[in-house]
Motif scaffolding. Structure first.
Motif, PDB file in Angstrom:
ATOM      1  N   PRO A 198     -12.173 -17.009  19.113  1.00 31.05           N
ATOM      2  CA  PRO A 198     -12.329 -16.557  17.722  1.00 31.05           C
ATOM      3  C   PRO A 198     -11.033 -15.969  17.186  1.00 31.05           C
ATOM      4  CG  PRO A 198     -13.691 -15.246  19.246  1.00 31.05           C
ATOM      5  CD  PRO A 198     -12.989 -16.291  20.048  1.00 31.05           C
ATOM      6  N   ALA A 199     -10.849 -16.119  15.888  1.00 30.34           N
ATOM      7  CA  ALA A 199      -9.626 -15.601  15.248  1.00 30.34           C
ATOM      8  C   ALA A 199      -9.585 -14.082  15.375  1.00 30.34           C
ATOM      9  CB  ALA A 199      -9.590 -16.016  13.782  1.00 30.34           C
ATOM     10  N   ARG A 200      -8.411 -13.567  15.625  1.00 29.41           N
ATOM     11  CA  ARG A 200      -8.214 -12.126  15.705  1.00 29.41           C
ATOM     12  C   ARG A 200      -7.987 -11.569  14.304  1.00 29.41           C
ATOM     13  NH1 ARG A 200      -3.957 -12.680  20.620  1.00 29.41           N
ATOM     14  NH2 ARG A 200      -5.479 -12.791  22.303  1.00 29.41           N
ATOM     15  N   PRO A 201      -8.538 -10.390  14.016  1.00 28.35           N
ATOM     16  CA  PRO A 201      -8.320  -9.816  12.690  1.00 28.35           C
ATOM     17  C   PRO A 201      -6.860  -9.401  12.512  1.00 28.35           C
ATOM     18  CG  PRO A 201      -9.523  -8.280  14.075  1.00 28.35           C
ATOM     19  CD  PRO A 201      -9.390  -9.558  14.846  1.00 28.35           C
ATOM     20  N   ALA A 202      -6.341  -9.659  11.353  1.00 30.63           N
ATOM     21  CA  ALA A 202      -4.922  -9.411  11.063  1.00 30.63           C
ATOM     22  C   ALA A 202      -4.716  -8.000  10.527  1.00 30.63           C
ATOM     23  CB  ALA A 202      -4.417 -10.426  10.047  1.00 30.63           C
ATOM     24  N   PHE A 203      -3.457  -7.569  10.587  1.00 34.43           N
ATOM     25  CA  PHE A 203      -3.059  -6.334   9.909  1.00 34.43           C
ATOM     26  C   PHE A 203      -1.710  -6.574   9.274  1.00 34.43           C
ATOM     27  CE2 PHE A 203      -0.253  -5.504  13.455  1.00 34.43           C
ATOM     28  CZ  PHE A 203       0.768  -4.749  12.907  1.00 34.43           C
ATOM     29  N   VAL A 204      -1.404  -5.761   8.283  1.00 30.57           N
ATOM     30  CA  VAL A 204      -0.066  -5.754   7.693  1.00 30.57           C
ATOM     31  C   VAL A 204       0.281  -4.314   7.341  1.00 30.57           C
ATOM     32  CG1 VAL A 204      -0.838  -6.213   5.314  1.00 30.57           C
ATOM     33  CG2 VAL A 204       1.476  -6.851   6.007  1.00 30.57           C
ATOM     34  N   LEU A 205       1.529  -3.982   7.531  1.00 31.02           N
ATOM     35  CA  LEU A 205       2.076  -2.695   7.103  1.00 31.02           C
ATOM     36  C   LEU A 205       3.106  -3.008   6.039  1.00 31.02           C
ATOM     37  CD1 LEU A 205       2.220   0.401   7.568  1.00 31.02           C
ATOM     38  CD2 LEU A 205       4.132  -0.068   9.116  1.00 31.02           C
ATOM     39  N   HIS A 206       2.806  -2.593   4.806  1.00 30.14           N
ATOM     40  CA  HIS A 206       3.735  -2.817   3.696  1.00 30.14           C
ATOM     41  C   HIS A 206       4.619  -1.584   3.495  1.00 30.14           C
ATOM     42  CE1 HIS A 206       1.075  -6.104   1.960  1.00 30.14           C
ATOM     43  NE2 HIS A 206       2.279  -6.637   2.015  1.00 30.14           N
ATOM     44  N   ASP A 207       5.888  -1.815   3.271  1.00 31.46           N
ATOM     45  CA  ASP A 207       6.820  -0.787   2.808  1.00 31.46           C
ATOM     46  C   ASP A 207       6.798  -0.896   1.292  1.00 31.46           C
ATOM     47  OD1 ASP A 207       8.931   0.865   2.144  1.00 31.46           O
ATOM     48  OD2 ASP A 207      10.364  -0.070   3.514  1.00 31.46           O
ATOM     49  N   HIS A 208       6.192   0.084   0.654  1.00 27.15           N
ATOM     50  CA  HIS A 208       5.939   0.027  -0.786  1.00 27.15           C
ATOM     51  C   HIS A 208       6.781   1.105  -1.462  1.00 27.15           C
ATOM     52  CE1 HIS A 208       2.402  -0.698  -3.815  1.00 27.15           C
ATOM     53  NE2 HIS A 208       3.579  -0.927  -4.344  1.00 27.15           N
ATOM     54  N   ARG A 209       7.623   0.721  -2.373  1.00 29.71           N
ATOM     55  CA  ARG A 209       8.593   1.641  -2.958  1.00 29.71           C
ATOM     56  C   ARG A 209       8.207   2.179  -4.339  1.00 29.71           C
ATOM     57  NH1 ARG A 209      10.598  -2.118   0.043  1.00 29.71           N
ATOM     58  NH2 ARG A 209      11.009  -3.625  -1.551  1.00 29.71           N
ATOM     59  N   ARG A 210       7.061   1.783  -4.897  1.00 23.58           N
ATOM     60  CA  ARG A 210       6.639   2.286  -6.196  1.00 23.58           C
ATOM     61  C   ARG A 210       5.188   2.688  -6.132  1.00 23.58           C
ATOM     62  NH1 ARG A 210      10.362   1.577 -10.319  1.00 23.58           N
ATOM     63  NH2 ARG A 210       8.924   1.633 -12.032  1.00 23.58           N
ATOM     64  N   PRO A 211       4.707   3.672  -6.799  1.00 27.12           N
ATOM     65  CA  PRO A 211       5.460   4.528  -7.710  1.00 27.12           C
ATOM     66  C   PRO A 211       6.368   5.515  -6.974  1.00 27.12           C
ATOM     67  CG  PRO A 211       3.195   5.263  -7.597  1.00 27.12           C
ATOM     68  CD  PRO A 211       3.290   4.012  -6.762  1.00 27.12           C
ATOM     69  N   THR A 212       6.015   5.891  -5.750  1.00 21.22           N
ATOM     70  CA  THR A 212       6.901   6.665  -4.876  1.00 21.22           C
ATOM     71  C   THR A 212       6.901   5.969  -3.524  1.00 21.22           C
ATOM     72  OG1 THR A 212       5.111   8.119  -4.162  1.00 21.22           O
ATOM     73  CG2 THR A 212       6.435   8.874  -6.048  1.00 21.22           C
ATOM     74  N   PRO A 213       7.970   6.092  -2.750  1.00 17.62           N
ATOM     75  CA  PRO A 213       8.019   5.401  -1.460  1.00 17.62           C
ATOM     76  C   PRO A 213       6.866   5.828  -0.537  1.00 17.62           C
ATOM     77  CG  PRO A 213      10.189   6.189  -2.072  1.00 17.62           C
ATOM     78  CD  PRO A 213       9.229   6.788  -3.051  1.00 17.62           C
ATOM     79  N   HIS A 214       6.191   4.823   0.031  1.00 20.36           N
ATOM     80  CA  HIS A 214       5.120   5.044   0.995  1.00 20.36           C
ATOM     81  C   HIS A 214       4.870   3.733   1.725  1.00 20.36           C
ATOM     82  CE1 HIS A 214       2.937   3.331  -2.430  1.00 20.36           C
ATOM     83  NE2 HIS A 214       2.016   2.951  -1.550  1.00 20.36           N
ATOM     84  N   PHE A 215       4.003   3.791   2.711  1.00 19.77           N
ATOM     85  CA  PHE A 215       3.597   2.598   3.438  1.00 19.77           C
ATOM     86  C   PHE A 215       2.114   2.362   3.181  1.00 19.77           C
ATOM     87  CE2 PHE A 215       7.427   3.822   5.494  1.00 19.77           C
ATOM     88  CZ  PHE A 215       8.007   2.640   5.925  1.00 19.77           C
ATOM     89  N   ASP A 216       1.713   1.105   3.213  1.00 15.03           N
ATOM     90  CA  ASP A 216       0.300   0.739   3.085  1.00 15.03           C
ATOM     91  C   ASP A 216      -0.126   0.060   4.386  1.00 15.03           C
ATOM     92  OD1 ASP A 216      -0.194   1.514   0.357  1.00 15.03           O
ATOM     93  OD2 ASP A 216       1.022  -0.200  -0.251  1.00 15.03           O
ATOM     94  N   LEU A 217      -1.079   0.657   5.075  1.00 11.54           N
ATOM     95  CA  LEU A 217      -1.661   0.067   6.273  1.00 11.54           C
ATOM     96  C   LEU A 217      -2.903  -0.694   5.842  1.00 11.54           C
ATOM     97  CD1 LEU A 217      -1.925  -0.292   9.340  1.00 11.54           C
ATOM     98  CD2 LEU A 217      -3.217   1.876   9.368  1.00 11.54           C
ATOM     99  N   ARG A 218      -2.966  -1.989   6.197  1.00 12.23           N
ATOM    100  CA  ARG A 218      -4.083  -2.830   5.786  1.00 12.23           C
ATOM    101  C   ARG A 218      -4.657  -3.524   7.029  1.00 12.23           C
ATOM    102  NH1 ARG A 218      -3.133  -2.372   0.441  1.00 12.23           N
ATOM    103  NH2 ARG A 218      -1.004  -2.592  -0.321  1.00 12.23           N
TER     104      ARG A 218
END
Length: 118
Positions: free
Chosen positions: A4-24
């Motif tokens: 079975p397919a493994r569930p994916a993740f992504v970590l975004h480096d998001h620079r707006r509106p203020t710098p932060h990361f998004d864990l998905r």
């Protein structure tokens, strides 16, 4: 029989509106998402605020624009979960790391586990 397919993740480096990361984290056909202002913890004594944000479509696994880049991606596995805590391993570009997301009264905190995968 295919695996079975493994569930994916992504970590975004998001620079707006203020710098932060998004864990998905992929779950039930969507990406459950948390904004992590200071990024993933790198040592066990650090805990990071993780603010839940709206679920995102799976097309965000590879989404980038001038304000958002993919910092890491791969697959994840849930080790345990209940209403207040999710323990999981991210299998990213640089190997595997175990984390815990713990619900507080207002938000979540993200911690690196003392016990890491071999």
């Amino acid at each position: 029989m295919p695996e079975p397919a493994r569930p994916a993740f992504v970590l975004h480096d998001h620079r707006r509106p203020t710098p932060h990361f998004d864990l998905r984290l992929e779950q039930d056909g969507v990406l459950r998402s948390w904004a992590v202002p200071r990024g993933l913890p790198t040592v066990t004594r650090d805990v990071r605020l993780a603010v839940p944000v709206a679920d995102h479509d799976l097309d965000h696994l590879t989404y980038e624009d001038r304000h958002k880049t993919v910092a890491d991606t791969g697959w994840w596995e849930e080790e345990s979960a209940d209403e207040r805590r999710i323990v999981f391993v991210l299998h990213g570009r640089r190997g595997a790391r175990r984390y815990a997301l713990v619900r507080t009264d207002r938000d979540w905190i993200l911690a690196l586990s003392r016990f890491q995968p071999d």
